[in-house]
Scaffold this motif. Structure first.
Motif, PDB file in Angstrom:
ATOM      1  N   LYS B  40     113.400  17.008  30.112  1.00 42.58           N
ATOM      2  CA  LYS B  40     112.252  16.722  29.251  1.00 42.58           C
ATOM      3  C   LYS B  40     112.682  16.010  27.972  1.00 42.58           C
ATOM      4  N   VAL B  44     111.522  12.259  26.615  1.00 38.38           N
ATOM      5  CA  VAL B  44     110.902  12.004  25.306  1.00 38.38           C
ATOM      6  C   VAL B  44     111.746  11.029  24.497  1.00 38.38           C
ATOM      7  N   SER B  48     110.655   7.373  23.026  1.00 37.93           N
ATOM      8  CA  SER B  48     110.793   7.013  21.610  1.00 37.93           C
ATOM      9  C   SER B  48     111.557   5.704  21.465  1.00 37.93           C
ATOM     10  N   LEU B  91     106.141  13.166  16.752  1.00 41.94           N
ATOM     11  CA  LEU B  91     106.770  14.255  17.505  1.00 41.94           C
ATOM     12  C   LEU B  91     106.554  15.587  16.803  1.00 41.94           C
TER      13      LEU B  91
END
Lengths: 236, 215
Positions: B40, B44, B48, B91
């Protein structure tokens, strides 16, 4: 004691390359020869020892929540910590340029050995990472921040020196063709990182003990204070 | 592809394999290694970087003719830092737990060599649309490696994928665990990331002999 502990911790236990992988790009790119590795390593120590304390000051007096209260009570509520990335990187970039100019002016021989590496350093993750870890680990004093910058620089220096020496020697050994160059460097670094993990226990064992001592010491202090208070009341 | 000319689609497809930013250009290694213990987090991080590199390349390419050459690094850093601050705040607002795991590594996108490397090598000399494609392509190449490493480390290290127990429950001894399989906790430690990337490079270069280095 605090200083000594932080010093060894940043060099061995939290080594920038082996524990957090900071500055890997230049670590891999500039480690083909020991002489260039020494130049870059020295430049990293130098720049880290300057930028970490500077960014500590910035963090303490401008960026942290409530840090602006020295301007007056009406500024006490500002929290500028979201600006820290841009402030830190700006400080680093300007300091690198400044150091380059100063070194060129006062010590041409040092400039010749460090000079070509300095512009590279502004974008080295190890430098910004040093400042960001300084912020997230909440290092309490300026002296410790200086110590942290300097000693993590030394840790990085040791790492690049070691890999450069190994890479110079590995030229004479029979590495599988597909692994030559980058691949074998990665695997050697991995093995070195496993080796460095053995330093992990070196300080944690002492730390727990120390905390116990501290709590027992504070209890004693409190007791003494109580005794004093009692004494005072008696005298009165 | 109808939308993209052949030259343009090459910009996206090249970095995925033969000109991969991590295994061939040796850029952006730091973050690739540090956060790949979970799939995960790798995903992410890839998103980004995709955002920052795509937009950053466009911005730099738009202002490439007005930046004085001497201070271009500072200008580039400012652009990246501004974009990274956006990512960091988003985030923190929508995935607070995850931003804690990524900790300083979101900030370190600023000094991720992929970004500066692509700015210097591509965006300073090309138009915005091509720079955008180049940015997306390189970010995808970065994402591929991150996701492969994250996949193996999470699967072998904790027996899960994205948090789902795909190999069964280690405590109740179901599925694979019932026949004596154990998680390899070593995969979660940082040195294994280096070794996994080393193996990926090995596999890639033995498949494509043209990429083999002398030494």
């Amino acid at each position: 004691m605090e200083h000594l502990e932080l010093f060894f911790k940043s060099i061995f236990v939290d080594n920038m390359v082996f524990a957090t992988f900071l500055g890997m790009c230049s670590y891999l790119a500039v480690s083909k020869k020991v002489s260039t590795a020494v130049g870059l390593g020295a430049a990293v120590i130098f720049v880290l020892a300057i930028t970490v304390p500077l960014n500590w000051l910035l963090d303490q007096y401008i960026l942290q929540e409530g840090a602006l209260s020295w301007l007056g009570p009406e500024y006490a509520n500002y929290d500028l910590s979201f600006l820290s990335f841009i402030m830190f990187i700006a400080t680093i970039a300007t300091m690198v340029q400044l150091v380059e100019i100063v070194v060129e002016k006062f010590s041409p021989s040092l400039y010749n050995s460090l000079g070509i590496f300095l512009p590279l350093i502004a974008v080295n993750c190890a430098i910004l990472g040093g400042s960001l870890f300084m912020q997230s680990r909440e290092i309490p004093t300026l002296g410790l921040a200086l110590n942290y910058g300097f000693s993590s620089g030394i840790g990085w220096f040791l790492a690049i020196l070691a890999i450069a020496a190994i890479r110079e020697k590995i030229r004479y050994s029979n590495v599988p063709p597909a692994l030559r160059g980058l691949g074998i460097t990665f695997i050697i670094t991995g093995l070195m990182a496993i080796g460095f993990m053995s330093f992990g226990g070196m300080l944690t064992g002492g730390e727990e003990k120390k905390e116990e001592d501290k709590t027992s010491a504070t209890i004693e202090m409190v007791k003494q204070n109580e005794d004093k208070v009692a004494d005072n009341t008696n005298v009165k | 592809m109808g939308l993209l000319s052949k030259k343009d689609s090459k910009l996206i497809l090249d970095p995925l394999a033969d000109n991969n930013p991590i295994t061939i250009q040796v850029l952006g290694i730091c973050s690739a290694l540090a956060i790949t213990a979970e799939l995960k987090a790798s995903i992410v991080m890839s998103i980004s970087v995709l955002f920052v590199l795509g937009l950053g390349n466009v911005v730099i390419s738009l202002i490439r003719n007005i930046i004085p050459a001497k201070i271009r690094i500072i200008v580039q850093l400012t652009v990246v830092a501004a974009l990274v601050i956006i990512v960091d705040l988003v985030l923190k607002a929508f995935a607070y737990e995850l931003s804690k795991t990524l900790s300083v590594f979101v900030g370190l996108i600023i000094t991720n060599c992929i970004i500066m490397g692509r700015f210097e090598a591509f965006a300073l000399g090309n138009g915005p649309w091509r720079s955008f494609l180049d940015g997306i392509g390189n970010a995808l190449g970065y994402a591929v490696i991150l996701i492969i490493v994250g996949f193996f480390r999470e699967l072998l290290g904790s027996g899960t994928l994205l948090g789902y127990k795909v190999l069964g429950d280690p405590i109740e001894k179901t599925m694979l665990y019932s026949i004596g399989y154990e998680n390899n906790g070593f995969m979660l430690l940082s040195p294994m990331a280096l070794i996994v990337v080393g193996i990926i490079i090995w596999v890639q270069r033995s498949r494509n002999k043209a990429l083999v280095e002398d030494h």
